[in-house]
Motif scaffolding. Structure first.
Motif, PDB file in Angstrom:
ATOM      1  N   LEU A 139       0.824  -1.204   0.000  1.00  0.00           N
ATOM      2  CA  LEU A 139       0.000   0.000   0.000  1.00  0.00           C
ATOM      3  C   LEU A 139       0.864   1.262   0.000  1.00  0.00           C
ATOM      4  N   ALA A 140       0.641   2.123  -0.976  1.00  0.00           N
ATOM      5  CA  ALA A 140       1.327   3.415  -1.021  1.00  0.00           C
ATOM      6  C   ALA A 140       0.449   4.532  -0.479  1.00  0.00           C
ATOM      7  N   THR A 141      -0.863   4.293  -0.470  1.00  0.00           N
ATOM      8  CA  THR A 141      -1.828   5.245   0.080  1.00  0.00           C
ATOM      9  C   THR A 141      -2.947   4.473   0.765  1.00  0.00           C
ATOM     10  N   LEU A 142      -3.740   5.199   1.551  1.00  0.00           N
ATOM     11  CA  LEU A 142      -4.941   4.639   2.163  1.00  0.00           C
ATOM     12  C   LEU A 142      -6.144   5.429   1.672  1.00  0.00           C
ATOM     13  N   PRO A 143      -7.292   4.795   1.530  1.00  0.00           N
ATOM     14  CA  PRO A 143      -8.484   5.512   1.066  1.00  0.00           C
ATOM     15  C   PRO A 143      -8.845   6.666   2.003  1.00  0.00           C
ATOM     16  N   GLU A 144      -9.153   7.825   1.441  1.00  0.00           N
ATOM     17  CA  GLU A 144      -9.504   8.992   2.248  1.00  0.00           C
ATOM     18  C   GLU A 144     -10.767   8.745   3.069  1.00  0.00           C
ATOM     19  N   ARG A 145     -11.672   7.921   2.552  1.00  0.00           N
ATOM     20  CA  ARG A 145     -12.915   7.669   3.276  1.00  0.00           C
ATOM     21  C   ARG A 145     -12.699   6.879   4.562  1.00  0.00           C
ATOM     22  N   MET A 146     -11.493   6.331   4.747  1.00  0.00           N
ATOM     23  CA  MET A 146     -11.194   5.674   6.018  1.00  0.00           C
ATOM     24  C   MET A 146     -11.209   6.665   7.178  1.00  0.00           C
ATOM     25  N   ALA A 147     -11.127   7.950   6.886  1.00  0.00           N
ATOM     26  CA  ALA A 147     -11.212   8.977   7.932  1.00  0.00           C
ATOM     27  C   ALA A 147     -12.555   8.927   8.653  1.00  0.00           C
ATOM     28  N   GLY A 148     -13.541   8.270   8.059  1.00  0.00           N
ATOM     29  CA  GLY A 148     -14.851   8.153   8.679  1.00  0.00           C
ATOM     30  C   GLY A 148     -15.038   6.880   9.488  1.00  0.00           C
ATOM     31  N   LEU A 149     -13.965   6.105   9.717  1.00  0.00           N
ATOM     32  CA  LEU A 149     -14.074   4.863  10.482  1.00  0.00           C
ATOM     33  C   LEU A 149     -14.087   5.179  11.980  1.00  0.00           C
ATOM     34  N   ASN A 150     -15.189   5.679  12.458  1.00  0.00           N
ATOM     35  CA  ASN A 150     -15.264   6.168  13.837  1.00  0.00           C
ATOM     36  C   ASN A 150     -15.264   5.063  14.880  1.00  0.00           C
ATOM     37  N   ALA A 151     -15.454   3.808  14.465  1.00  0.00           N
ATOM     38  CA  ALA A 151     -15.413   2.693  15.417  1.00  0.00           C
ATOM     39  C   ALA A 151     -14.038   2.022  15.463  1.00  0.00           C
ATOM     40  N   LEU A 152     -13.123   2.413  14.568  1.00  0.00           N
ATOM     41  CA  LEU A 152     -11.832   1.728  14.456  1.00  0.00           C
ATOM     42  C   LEU A 152     -10.989   1.939  15.714  1.00  0.00           C
ATOM     43  N   GLU A 153     -10.536   0.822  16.305  1.00  0.00           N
ATOM     44  CA  GLU A 153      -9.737   0.872  17.531  1.00  0.00           C
ATOM     45  C   GLU A 153      -8.308   0.389  17.322  1.00  0.00           C
ATOM     46  N   LEU A 154      -8.089  -0.522  16.382  1.00  0.00           N
ATOM     47  CA  LEU A 154      -6.747  -1.052  16.144  1.00  0.00           C
ATOM     48  C   LEU A 154      -6.456  -1.023  14.651  1.00  0.00           C
ATOM     49  N   LEU A 155      -5.280  -0.482  14.300  1.00  0.00           N
ATOM     50  CA  LEU A 155      -4.880  -0.373  12.899  1.00  0.00           C
ATOM     51  C   LEU A 155      -3.423  -0.786  12.748  1.00  0.00           C
ATOM     52  N   ARG A 156      -3.183  -1.782  11.884  1.00  0.00           N
ATOM     53  CA  ARG A 156      -1.825  -2.264  11.592  1.00  0.00           C
ATOM     54  C   ARG A 156      -1.516  -1.990  10.122  1.00  0.00           C
ATOM     55  N   ILE A 157      -0.627  -1.038   9.860  1.00  0.00           N
ATOM     56  CA  ILE A 157      -0.250  -0.697   8.480  1.00  0.00           C
ATOM     57  C   ILE A 157       1.268  -0.739   8.299  1.00  0.00           C
ATOM     58  N   SER A 158       1.973  -1.439   9.155  1.00  0.00           N
ATOM     59  CA  SER A 158       3.430  -1.557   9.061  1.00  0.00           C
ATOM     60  C   SER A 158       3.841  -2.304   7.804  1.00  0.00           C
ATOM     61  N   ALA A 159       5.107  -2.096   7.417  1.00  0.00           N
ATOM     62  CA  ALA A 159       5.716  -2.853   6.325  1.00  0.00           C
ATOM     63  C   ALA A 159       4.921  -2.759   5.029  1.00  0.00           C
ATOM     64  N   ASN A 160       4.533  -1.532   4.671  1.00  0.00           N
ATOM     65  CA  ASN A 160       3.904  -1.260   3.390  1.00  0.00           C
ATOM     66  C   ASN A 160       4.790  -0.292   2.609  1.00  0.00           C
ATOM     67  N   ARG A 161       4.200   0.489   1.716  1.00  0.00           N
ATOM     68  CA  ARG A 161       4.970   1.436   0.899  1.00  0.00           C
ATOM     69  C   ARG A 161       4.463   2.864   1.087  1.00  0.00           C
ATOM     70  N   LEU A 162       3.962   3.144   2.271  1.00  0.00           N
ATOM     71  CA  LEU A 162       3.428   4.469   2.559  1.00  0.00           C
ATOM     72  C   LEU A 162       4.544   5.499   2.649  1.00  0.00           C
ATOM     73  N   THR A 163       4.375   6.602   1.932  1.00  0.00           N
ATOM     74  CA  THR A 163       5.378   7.670   1.967  1.00  0.00           C
ATOM     75  C   THR A 163       5.033   8.739   2.996  1.00  0.00           C
ATOM     76  N   ALA A 164       3.859   8.643   3.596  1.00  0.00           N
ATOM     77  CA  ALA A 164       3.447   9.567   4.650  1.00  0.00           C
ATOM     78  C   ALA A 164       2.316   8.927   5.440  1.00  0.00           C
ATOM     79  N   LEU A 165       2.156   9.377   6.663  1.00  0.00           N
ATOM     80  CA  LEU A 165       1.062   8.920   7.494  1.00  0.00           C
ATOM     81  C   LEU A 165      -0.078   9.927   7.376  1.00  0.00           C
ATOM     82  N   PRO A 166      -1.250   9.494   6.910  1.00  0.00           N
ATOM     83  CA  PRO A 166      -2.353  10.449   6.736  1.00  0.00           C
ATOM     84  C   PRO A 166      -2.692  11.184   8.032  1.00  0.00           C
ATOM     85  N   ASP A 167      -2.982  12.475   7.936  1.00  0.00           N
ATOM     86  CA  ASP A 167      -3.291  13.283   9.115  1.00  0.00           C
ATOM     87  C   ASP A 167      -4.523  12.781   9.849  1.00  0.00           C
TER      88      ASP A 167
END
Length: 441
Positions: A139-167
């Motif tokens: 993954l080089a990016t994450l979907p912007e609509r994930m900003a609406g995941l108001n129930a999300l408690e745990l997120l694992r995005i290590s070891a991908n190709r992200l060039t920045a962490l979304p605000d």
């Protein structure tokens, strides 16, 4: 484990759980014998590349595990299973996740160690999603609509190709456990730590492997006898990593964060890194913790999803809860001051001695905090919520306040409410949490 023969003979009629192995290339419709009862279907370690169109006829199906199968696409039929809440396709060959594959009640999605380069925007519409494991993809990016995941408690995005962490990650109201190490935006930082403060190498030939002490997402921990070349031997703990990519990230990232964490009375320290393993396995050598210390709780279950499972009947004096909360806040504040986000601040990663003494270890999900002070504070406040959840559990397992402890109980509950604020910007930083605990009597 079950067999197709048992299923066909009717021995499993009425079963709620079905676990099939044995090199299956397709799922036989014999499974429909369980259409009205089956809730958990585990098809891991087979040769499946598709799932049948009749799967939604399993009307009570809540959990599907298909790890270690040659799927290249997350099956779209999963999205038609109206009761499905948990999906696990770890270590397959998935490079495509269609929006249609996401069921309406999705709560827990495991896609660790695949080949996914892009996720559908529809993932952001999974309003019940609490736990999302995406480590070890492309993954080089994450979907912007994930900003609406108001129930999300745990997120694992290590070891991908992200060039920045979304605000928006630091603004998710319920996010508490976050792992992002091993991406390009933090790889240089990790390498600098490893180069600057490299661990001593401990050769495999100097270690005599003993009892298996436990295992976690990233590796197995054994007791070992270390015949140190520089002196007398001693008993140690050896963590052997399971592979190049674990459920939480990369072994090098874990080493970098553990080194960066430095020393603290309640932190399990490192003695060195393993060298010369016959199969080139990576590992870490730590002091052996005495038998008085035990895990405070077990890891989350399929039912609890993100919350730890405590032994039945656990009841702690409130004074002991205060001491444990104080020491755990001291550890978390120390980590943040040293530029480390633990990422897995949980009771199951906390050892206790039954008297209020605690030790924290397991940096498998840890990440280095960014140099930018404001971004760093935002991520620290994510972990403040994790600490708050831990305090909440301790209070739930505490005895009623003894004489003179009512003020202590009220102060702890007031602090808990502040740490669980849904607006991350309103939460205190861990240094303030620790200071407030020091003032409570």
């Amino acid at each position: 484990m079950h067999t197709l023969e048992q299923l066909r003979r009717g021995e499993l009629d009425g079963a709620h759980v079905l676990r099939l192995r044995g090199g299956l290339q397709e799922l036989p419709d014999d499974v429909l014998r369980l259409a009205d009862t089956l809730e958990v279907l585990d098809l891991s370690d087979n040769r499946l590349a598709t799932l049948p169109d009749w799967l939604p006829r399993l009307s009570r199906l809540r959990i599907v595990f298909c790890s270690n199968n040659p799927f290249t696409t997350l099956p779209a039929v999963l999205g038609q299973c109206e009761s499905l809440t948990t999906i696990g396709f770890k270590s397959c060959r998935i490079d495509h996740v269609p929006a249609q594959a996401l069921p309406p009640q999705l709560r827990w999605l495991i896609l660790t160690d695949n080949r996914i380069a892009e996720l559908p925007e529809a993932l952001g519409d999974c309003r019940n999603l609490q736990k999302l494991a995406l480590a070890g993809n492309q993954l080089a990016t994450l979907p912007e609509r994930m900003a609406g995941l108001n129930a999300l408690e745990l997120l694992r995005i290590s070891a991908n190709r992200l060039t920045a962490l979304p605000d928006w990650i630091g603004q998710l109201p319920r996010l508490a456990w976050l792992a992002y190490a091993g991406n390009p935006f933090c790889a240089e930082q990790e390498q600098l730590v490893l180069q600057r403060q490299g661990l001593p190498a401990i050769d495999w030939s100097e270690l005599e492997l003993g009892t298996l002490l436990g295992h976690g997402a990233s590796g197995m921990i054994h007791q070992a006898h270390w015949h140190a070349a520089s002196g007398d031997g001693c008993e140690v703990a050896l963590k052997l990593f399971k592979g190049a990519v674990t459920s939480d990230g990369l072994p090098d990232s874990e080493m970098a964060t553990w080194i960066q964490a430095g020393n603290h009375l309640q932190l399990i320290s490192l003695l060195g890194r393993l060298d010369g393993h016959p199969q080139q396995a990576q590992g870490l050598v730590m002091p052996l913790i005495g038998p008085d210390f035990h895990a405070l709780a077990g890891p989350p279950s399929l039912e609890s999803c993100t919350r730890d499972v405590y032994p039945a009947g656990v009841q702690l004096p409130l004074s002991q809860v205060h001491r444990m909360a104080l020491d755990l806040a001291s550890v978390a504040a120390h980590l943040h001051e040293n530029g480390v986000l633990h990422g897995d601040f949980y009771a199951h990663n906390t050892l206790h001695d039954g008297q209020g003494g605690v030790l924290v270890g397991d940096f498998g999900a840890a990440s280095l905090l960014p140099d930018d002070a404001e971004r760093s504070k935002g991520l620290q406040r994510v972990e403040v919520r994790a600490w708050g959840y831990l305090l909440e559990e301790l209070l739930q397992h505490s005895l009623p306040p003894a004489a003179g402890e009512q003020a202590l109980a009220e102060a702890l509950n007031a602090l808990l409410a502040d740490c669980l604020q849904p607006d991350p910007g309103l939460r205190p930083l861990m240094g303030e949490v620790h200071a407030r605990l020091c003032c409570i009597r």
